[in-house]
Design a protein around this motif. Structure first.
Motif, PDB file in Angstrom:
ATOM      1  N   ILE A  71      48.581  33.419 -25.792  1.00  0.00           N
ATOM      2  CA  ILE A  71      47.170  33.626 -25.432  1.00  0.00           C
ATOM      3  C   ILE A  71      47.091  34.967 -24.706  1.00  0.00           C
ATOM      4  O   ILE A  71      47.275  35.042 -23.493  1.00  0.00           O
ATOM      5  CB  ILE A  71      46.657  32.484 -24.531  1.00  0.00           C
ATOM      6  CG1 ILE A  71      46.920  31.132 -25.196  1.00  0.00           C
ATOM      7  CG2 ILE A  71      45.176  32.670 -24.213  1.00  0.00           C
ATOM      8  CD1 ILE A  71      46.783  29.945 -24.260  1.00  0.00           C
ATOM      9  N   GLY A  72      46.839  36.032 -25.445  1.00  0.00           N
ATOM     10  CA  GLY A  72      46.871  37.365 -24.860  1.00  0.00           C
ATOM     11  C   GLY A  72      45.519  38.003 -24.640  1.00  0.00           C
ATOM     12  O   GLY A  72      45.389  38.940 -23.856  1.00  0.00           O
ATOM     13  N   THR A  73      44.507  37.489 -25.328  1.00  0.00           N
ATOM     14  CA  THR A  73      43.192  38.118 -25.230  1.00  0.00           C
ATOM     15  C   THR A  73      42.138  37.092 -24.810  1.00  0.00           C
ATOM     16  O   THR A  73      42.358  35.878 -24.889  1.00  0.00           O
ATOM     17  CB  THR A  73      42.751  38.717 -26.576  1.00  0.00           C
ATOM     18  OG1 THR A  73      42.539  37.657 -27.508  1.00  0.00           O
ATOM     19  CG2 THR A  73      43.782  39.708 -27.120  1.00  0.00           C
ATOM     20  N   VAL A  82      43.463  39.044 -21.385  1.00  0.00           N
ATOM     21  CA  VAL A  82      42.979  37.991 -20.487  1.00  0.00           C
ATOM     22  C   VAL A  82      42.996  38.445 -19.036  1.00  0.00           C
ATOM     23  O   VAL A  82      42.250  37.921 -18.215  1.00  0.00           O
ATOM     24  CB  VAL A  82      43.776  36.676 -20.629  1.00  0.00           C
ATOM     25  CG1 VAL A  82      43.497  36.021 -21.951  1.00  0.00           C
ATOM     26  CG2 VAL A  82      45.245  36.888 -20.411  1.00  0.00           C
ATOM     27  N   SER A  83      43.812  39.432 -18.730  1.00  0.00           N
ATOM     28  CA  SER A  83      43.896  39.924 -17.350  1.00  0.00           C
ATOM     29  C   SER A  83      42.585  40.539 -16.867  1.00  0.00           C
ATOM     30  O   SER A  83      42.386  40.692 -15.662  1.00  0.00           O
ATOM     31  CB  SER A  83      45.012  40.956 -17.211  1.00  0.00           C
ATOM     32  OG  SER A  83      44.743  42.079 -18.035  1.00  0.00           O
ATOM     33  N   THR A  84      41.677  40.874 -17.789  1.00  0.00           N
ATOM     34  CA  THR A  84      40.399  41.464 -17.392  1.00  0.00           C
ATOM     35  C   THR A  84      39.437  40.413 -16.846  1.00  0.00           C
ATOM     36  O   THR A  84      38.433  40.757 -16.236  1.00  0.00           O
ATOM     37  CB  THR A  84      39.731  42.193 -18.573  1.00  0.00           C
ATOM     38  OG1 THR A  84      39.476  41.252 -19.616  1.00  0.00           O
ATOM     39  CG2 THR A  84      40.611  43.327 -19.075  1.00  0.00           C
ATOM     40  N   LEU A  85      39.753  39.134 -17.083  1.00  0.00           N
ATOM     41  CA  LEU A  85      38.891  38.062 -16.578  1.00  0.00           C
ATOM     42  C   LEU A  85      39.120  37.870 -15.088  1.00  0.00           C
ATOM     43  O   LEU A  85      40.266  37.852 -14.624  1.00  0.00           O
ATOM     44  CB  LEU A  85      39.181  36.747 -17.315  1.00  0.00           C
ATOM     45  CG  LEU A  85      38.802  36.705 -18.781  1.00  0.00           C
ATOM     46  CD1 LEU A  85      39.326  35.424 -19.415  1.00  0.00           C
ATOM     47  CD2 LEU A  85      37.297  36.791 -18.947  1.00  0.00           C
ATOM     48  N   SER A  86      38.048  37.701 -14.371  1.00  0.00           N
ATOM     49  CA  SER A  86      38.142  37.443 -12.941  1.00  0.00           C
ATOM     50  C   SER A  86      38.879  36.124 -12.708  1.00  0.00           C
ATOM     51  O   SER A  86      38.624  35.131 -13.387  1.00  0.00           O
ATOM     52  CB  SER A  86      36.735  37.373 -12.346  1.00  0.00           C
ATOM     53  OG  SER A  86      36.803  37.092 -10.974  1.00  0.00           O
ATOM     54  N   GLY A  87      39.801  36.128 -11.769  1.00  0.00           N
ATOM     55  CA  GLY A  87      40.536  34.917 -11.420  1.00  0.00           C
ATOM     56  C   GLY A  87      41.834  34.735 -12.181  1.00  0.00           C
ATOM     57  O   GLY A  87      42.574  33.796 -11.926  1.00  0.00           O
TER      58      GLY A  87
END
Length: 101
Positions: free
Chosen positions: A25-27, A6-11
Motif C-alpha cells: 500500500i504505497g499510494t 500515503v505519507s502525504t496523508l495527515s496522521g
C-alpha cells in the motif's frame, strides 16, 4: 491526485508509511481502494505486536482528512468491532490447528 504517497496523508508517520509500503500500500489510491479496515488487517497480520487499534483509527482519519480524535464515536465503535474480528482471526491463525482426540 490519489497516486501520491500515503505519507502525504495527515496522521501517517514514517513507521506506518513503511509498514503500509511493505503491505503493498504505497499510494493514497491504494489505501482508498482497500479501505482502512483491510489495510489494518494486513498490518496486524504482518506485525501483530506492533500495530494497535490506534493505527486503524489513524488510517480511517487519514482517509477522511481529520485527526483520529475527531472521528465520530459511532465510527470508532464500528472500527473497534472490526478490530476485534481481525484479532480473533489472528488468534485462530496463530493457534495450533491440530487437536488431541
Amino acid at each position: 491526485m490519489d497516486r501520491v504517497p500515503v505519507s502525504t496523508l495527515s496522521g501517517i508517520g514514517a513507521v506506518t508509511q513503511k509498514r503500509l509500503e511493505e503491505a503493498g500500500i504505497g499510494t493514497v489510491a491504494d489505501l482508498r481502494a482497500l479501505g482502512s479496515v483491510e489495510a489494518y488487517r494486513r498490518l496486524r497480520f504482518m506485525s501483530p505486536r506492533q500495530v494497535s487499534l490506534n493505527a486503524l483509527y489513524a488510517l480511517e482519519a487519514a482517509l477522511r482528512g481529520c485527526h483520529w480524535l475527531d472521528l465520530p464515536s459511532s465510527v470508532k465503535t464500528v472500527l473497534q468491532q472490526e478490530a476485534t474480528a481481525i484479532d480473533e482471526a489472528l488468534r485462530r491463525g496463530l493457534s495450533p490447528r491440530c487437536r488431541r482426540d
